[in-house]
Design a protein around this motif. Structure first.
Motif, mmCIF file in Angstrom:
data_model
loop_
_atom_site.group_PDB
_atom_site.id
_atom_site.type_symbol
_atom_site.label_atom_id
_atom_site.label_comp_id
_atom_site.label_asym_id
_atom_site.label_seq_id
_atom_site.Cartn_x
_atom_site.Cartn_y
_atom_site.Cartn_z
ATOM 1 N N ARG A 1 20.529 4.668 4.653
ATOM 2 C CA ARG A 1 20.182 3.453 5.394
ATOM 3 C C ARG A 1 21.448 2.825 5.964
ATOM 4 N NH1 ARG A 1 16.864 0.325 1.084
ATOM 5 N NH2 ARG A 1 15.658 2.065 0.274
ATOM 6 N N ASP A 2 21.428 2.626 7.252
ATOM 7 C CA ASP A 2 22.668 2.171 7.891
ATOM 8 C C ASP A 2 22.392 1.643 9.295
ATOM 9 O OD1 ASP A 2 25.367 1.766 8.325
ATOM 10 O OD2 ASP A 2 25.908 3.891 8.457
ATOM 11 N N ALA A 3 23.357 0.930 9.820
ATOM 12 C CA ALA A 3 23.316 0.541 11.229
ATOM 13 C C ALA A 3 23.879 1.706 12.039
ATOM 14 C CB ALA A 3 24.178 -0.692 11.452
ATOM 15 N N CYS A 4 23.611 1.728 13.317
ATOM 16 C CA CYS A 4 24.120 2.821 14.142
ATOM 17 C C CYS A 4 24.410 2.306 15.551
ATOM 18 C CB CYS A 4 23.100 3.970 14.155
ATOM 19 S SG CYS A 4 23.847 5.559 14.601
ATOM 20 N N ASP B 1 23.322 -1.059 17.414
ATOM 21 C CA ASP B 1 23.052 -2.181 16.503
ATOM 22 C C ASP B 1 24.214 -3.163 16.479
ATOM 23 O OD1 ASP B 1 20.538 -1.297 15.556
ATOM 24 O OD2 ASP B 1 21.536 0.170 14.275
ATOM 25 N N SER B 2 25.371 -2.740 16.979
ATOM 26 C CA SER B 2 26.586 -3.565 16.958
ATOM 27 C C SER B 2 26.294 -4.987 17.400
ATOM 28 C CB SER B 2 27.621 -2.987 17.908
ATOM 29 O OG SER B 2 28.300 -1.972 17.272
ATOM 30 N N GLY B 3 26.910 -5.938 16.715
ATOM 31 C CA GLY B 3 26.749 -7.348 17.085
ATOM 32 C C GLY B 3 25.552 -7.982 16.415
ATOM 33 N N HIS C 1 31.975 5.114 9.931
ATOM 34 C CA HIS C 1 32.197 6.527 10.200
ATOM 35 C C HIS C 1 30.820 7.158 10.349
ATOM 36 C CE1 HIS C 1 33.883 10.438 10.193
ATOM 37 N NE2 HIS C 1 33.475 10.763 8.983
ATOM 38 N N GLY C 2 30.409 7.431 11.562
ATOM 39 C CA GLY C 2 29.074 7.967 11.817
ATOM 40 C C GLY C 2 28.000 6.983 11.393
ATOM 41 N N CYS C 3 26.829 7.494 11.131
ATOM 42 C CA CYS C 3 25.718 6.640 10.720
ATOM 43 C C CYS C 3 24.988 7.287 9.553
ATOM 44 C CB CYS C 3 24.726 6.452 11.864
ATOM 45 S SG CYS C 3 25.454 5.859 13.384
HETATM 46 C C1 4AZ Z 1 28.238 1.550 16.880
HETATM 47 O O1 4AZ Z 1 28.812 2.435 17.527
HETATM 48 C C2 4AZ Z 1 28.146 1.664 15.397
HETATM 49 N N1 4AZ Z 1 27.211 3.126 10.738
HETATM 50 C C3 4AZ Z 1 27.639 0.621 14.661
HETATM 51 C C4 4AZ Z 1 27.550 0.736 13.291
HETATM 52 C C5 4AZ Z 1 27.947 1.889 12.673
HETATM 53 C C6 4AZ Z 1 28.460 2.943 13.389
HETATM 54 C C7 4AZ Z 1 28.566 2.834 14.781
HETATM 55 C C8 4AZ Z 1 27.844 1.966 11.186
HETATM 56 O O2 4AZ Z 1 27.778 0.561 17.445
#
Ligand code: 4AZ
Length: 840
Positions: A774-777, A780-782, A805-807
């Motif tokens: 379970r993670d942001a990717c 999702d930033s911000g 580092h990755g998602c």
């Molecule tokens: C992104 O590029 C990003 N797994 C956001 C969160 C994470 C990785 C990349 C965390 O917006």
């Protein structure tokens, strides 16, 4: 209020503010032959017949016929006037959209500057300008671009500290089909440079440009603005105020203020030879909107040349005075405002100050301790684009040299350029960074050679460092601990739960402190007043609202009294005597509670009412959170670069569940990225966004603000929080969901976070599952990491999705911006936020 009418203003909203001399144009249309004056109307003959008839007596008929003629003539006149006006407005006066303007300068060597060159109407200026103009005409007229070349204009001839005459010029090209993308600065300047004949024998930078001795190294050519061209290229422009500083150190006032009309105001500042200009601003009032409507540009030249831009102010400064220095004896200011209403003001003065060389040798005599200050060139002014300073220190063994910086730090230089100056210290290279804490840089050598070079796209804030010799084998006195930031802290401060080193280096490798429940000695911060009863007898949660000295782990009430209770803000209990901890707590309430992001699930409509989707040029790009009626919080890295930091292409989608179905949308009025945001390591990754339109209460309650934590707020490790967003559901491939995703993640211990990633600053935190999943990717930033307070049940914006580092990779949790660290910063900028949210 007194108004200075020196600069051009316009009160008509439809006026083009950039056009000082709107009638002057390089417009190419040929207007010959369309003048209505030239045509003879056959009706004139008819009219004269009627008039003759009148004279011969048929008065009644004559009267009616006369009336008809008059009416007809009037009608004709009206038609002619309308046609002419339309022609004038839409054809003759319209900007030549096909024209491209280039601003540039070069130095003519071996020509003596004479004061007459300062006056544009003097025969001497006209003669010299004509000579240079002919050369430029010849160069471009015979170049690859000859068909597009329209004209050149010499806007200034000035003296300069290198001798000869500095020529500021405009070059205009007319490109019939703009699709041919002709905005190639390098090509235009290459034509000029390639036309210079240099001698291989002399090995100087002076060559000959069709007989004109030109310094090759001085040539600058940049794309310029049409409005700037009209403001500065023409002699009858009234929007440039020229001022000269005659005597060294004697201030010359610069003031402009108005409350009505748009502003397009320019100041051309010059000073006597051998000097540079120090501009000191004591007031600046412009609308803070990322330079969309209002801006102040300060140039290191006598014309608005982009690569000579010393500083671009899109808002006022935090404190005054602020000062800037030029590299030569000329400076150019451009104050612009597109707003018809509201005050625009600039106040200050400039002075000629001698150009200095910054070279120092500092020796320790007879093993005496070295002590003193080193500063950036022209301290306390912002240092210019080009400058350098050297210091040579000599102590004696066993002493080295320590440099204590106030808001600055040195880090080993990588491949990236240094935006705030680069340093060479005993042959090693470092970049300088601005930060909000002290650091000490130790150089373990008795011979120290330091070179500081100014660098960056803008003039930078000055720095001061206190230097002192230190004992290499013992940098801190007995009983003190050396932080990684170089600071010395008392041993007792180590592992006390408070970040005394400013990089948490005093809080690493700390074993869990013992619980001391049965003595009267104070409890360790780790246990005390965090809302969790660690001692059976409850002593760790006693006396938490008593007044204590303020630190960064105490809660500060509005009356400046500090209490130990960490999560006092909006927990439903009045803890401060003035009740300020429970004021303005209309935040963090969810209407509906529901049970993905990577490994997440669909959220329910309205479940995360503070979640925002930020669209850039029509596509989802980042997330954000609602914190007030008109402010959002997001990451800093979403707005990096000129294109992304412009608020105009962004739309905030609020109250949205499936992408594209927002209950409310607003453009952004302002993007405020933290001034210490570091693109290299994502430190200070936070931004405040101001909405153009505040969200309405009705008809929807699906938009609600989340609470902003106080500086002291603590979320224990292992606490479960939620990350939400429309980002990718997998690390690889395009898997953007349409429905808002949510994932429950755990707050991860800072040491563990550090062992995964290495450089984790106090402004970062990790959350996720160590198994990954379970993670942001990306995307999702911000967006928010929302945590619910145990007491009171309100939701707080504990983190902002930042990096990782990755998602969803095992052992690489998501990294978030630790919002509590920015409580003061947020409060400073968001006036609507209560002043009582416990910041210290
Ligand atoms: C992104 O590029 C990003 N797994 C956001 C969160 C994470 C990785 C990349 C965390 O917006």
């Amino acid at each position: 209020m007194a108004e200075n009418k020196d600069c051009e203003q316009s009160t008509k909203p439809e006026d083009d503010p950039g056009v000082c001399v709107s009638e002057i144009s390089v417009y190419m249309n040929n207007v010959d032959g369309i003048s209505p004056v030239k045509r003879k109307s056959p009706r004139i003959t008819t009219k004269s017949k009627f008039l003759q008839k009148c004279r011969f007596g048929e008065m009644t008929e004559c009267f009616f016929i006369n009336k008809k003629i008059i009416l007809l003539t009037l009608l004709l006149l009206v038609i002619v006037i309308i046609t002419w006006t339309l022609l004038w407005v839409f054809v003759l006066r319209s900007p030549n959209n096909n024209a491209l303007y280039f601003a540039g300068l070069f130095r003519i060597a071996d020509v003596e500057f004479i004061p007459e060159y300062r006056r544009k109407d003097s025969p001497e200026f006209l003669y010299m300008a004509d000579r240079v103009q002919q050369v430029i005409n010849n160069v471009y007229g015979k170049s690859l671009f000859s068909k597009l070349y329209k004209q050149s204009t010499i806007s200034d001839l000035s003296d300069n500290n290198y001798g000869g005459v500095l020529v500021h010029f405009w070059i205009v090209f007319v490109v019939p089909n703009m699709k041919t993308l002709f905005a190639c600065e390098d090509c235009v300047s290459a034509v000029l440079k390639d036309s210079i004949q240099t001698s291989l024998v002399n090995r100087t930078s002076i060559g000959y440009l069709l007989g004109l001795p030109v310094d090759m190294d001085s040539i600058v050519v940049n794309v310029g603005l049409r409005s700037d061209y009209f403001a500065t290229a023409t002699t009858d422009s009234n929007s440039v105020i020229a001022k000269h500083a005659e005597q060294s150190g004697v201030p010359v006032a610069l003031n402009f203020s108005t409350s009505t009309g748009r502003v397009n105001c320019h100041f051309k500042l010059t000073s006597l030879l051998g000097h540079i200009i120090r501009l000191s601003l004591t007031a600046l009032q412009i609308e803070p909107d990322n330079c969309v409507t209002d801006s102040l540009h300060i140039y290191d030249s006598l014309m608005p040349i982009r690569s000579r831009n010393l500083y671009r102010a899109c808002e006022s400064f935090g404190s005054f005075p602020v000062s800037f220095v030029s590299t030569g004896n000329g400076m150019f200011l451009s104050l612009k405002s597109l707003r018809v209403h509201g005050k625009k003001e600039i106040k200050g003065y400039f002075e000629a100050i001698p150009k200095k060389k910054f070279e120092n040798t500092i020796l320790s005599m007879d093993g005496m301790r070295l002590e003193g200050n080193i500063t950036s060139p022209y301290y306390p002014s912002y240092y210019p684009l080009k400058c350098s300073s050297t210091w040579i220190f000599k102590t004696s063994t066993p002493f080295g040299l320590a440099l204590k910086f106030q808001n600055y730090t040195l880090k080993e230089k990588g491949f990236e350029p240094c935006d705030h100056g680069w340093w060479k210290i005993n042959e090693k290279m470092y970049c300088g960074y601005q930060i909000d804490y002290q650091t000490v840089f130790h150089i373990a050598n008795f011979l120290v050679s330091i070179t500081f070079q100014c660098s960056g796209k803008q003039s930078s804030k000055a720095f001061l460092a206190e230097y002192s010799s230190y004992n290499i084998s013992q940098p801190c006195p007995n009983g003190y601990y050396v932080c990684s930031t170089g600071l010395c802290i008392r041993q007792s401060q180590r592992c006390d739960g408070s970040d005394d080193c400013f990089d948490e280096s005093d809080e690493v490798f700390c074993s869990l402190p013992p619980k001391v429940c049965n003595t009267s000695s104070p409890h360790h911060h780790y246990f005390s007043c965090d809302g969790v009863k660690d001692c059976e007898n409850g002593t760790d949660e006693l006396n938490c609202t008593d007044s204590v000295p303020c630190t960064n782990i105490t809660y500060k009430c509005k009356n400046n009294v500090c209490i130990q209770k960490k999560n006092a803000k909006c927990d439903g209990t009045i803890d401060c005597l003035d009740g300020s901890d429970e004021m303005s707590c209309d935040c963090g309430n969810k209407i509906r509670h529901g049970s993905r992001i990577v490994g997440g699930s669909n959220a329910k409509d309205g479940e995360w009412p503070w979640q925002v989707s930020l669209h850039f040029s029509g596509s989802p790009y980042c997330g954000a959170s609602v914190i007030t009626k008109e402010w959002l919080l997001s990451a800093g890295h979403c707005f990096q670069g000129e294109k992304m930091s412009d608020p105009r292409p962004w739309i905030a989608h609020l109250g949205m569940h499936t992408q594209g179905n927002a209950k409310f949308k607003s453009e952004l009025k302002r993007i405020l990225v933290h001034e210490y945001y570091n693109g290299r390591n994502f430190d200070y990754d936070i931004s405040l966004l101001k909405l153009k339109t505040p969200w309405p209460d009705r008809p929807t309650a699906t938009i609600q603000p989340i609470c902003v934590p106080s500086l002291a707020q603590m979320v224990p490790n292992g606490e479960r929080c939620w990350v939400t967003g429309w980002g990718q559901k997998q690390e690889r491939g395009n898997s953007d969901p349409t429905v808002l995703q949510q994932a429950e993640v755990e707050i991860i211990n800072q040491s563990l976070c550090r062992s995964a990633y290495g450089l984790i600053t106090p402004r970062m935190m990790c959350a996720g599952l160590l198994s990954g999943k379970r993670d942001a990717c990306r995307g999702d930033s911000g967006g928010p990491l929302s945590c619910q307070e145990k007491v009171g049940g309100r939701w707080f914006l504990t983190g902002i999705v930042s990096w990782g580092h990755g998602c969803g990779r095992p052992h690489f949790p998501g990294v978030y911006t630790r919002v509590s660290k920015f409580a003061t910063w947020i409060q400073q900028h968001v006036s609507a936020l209560p002043k009582t949210d416990g910041v210290t």
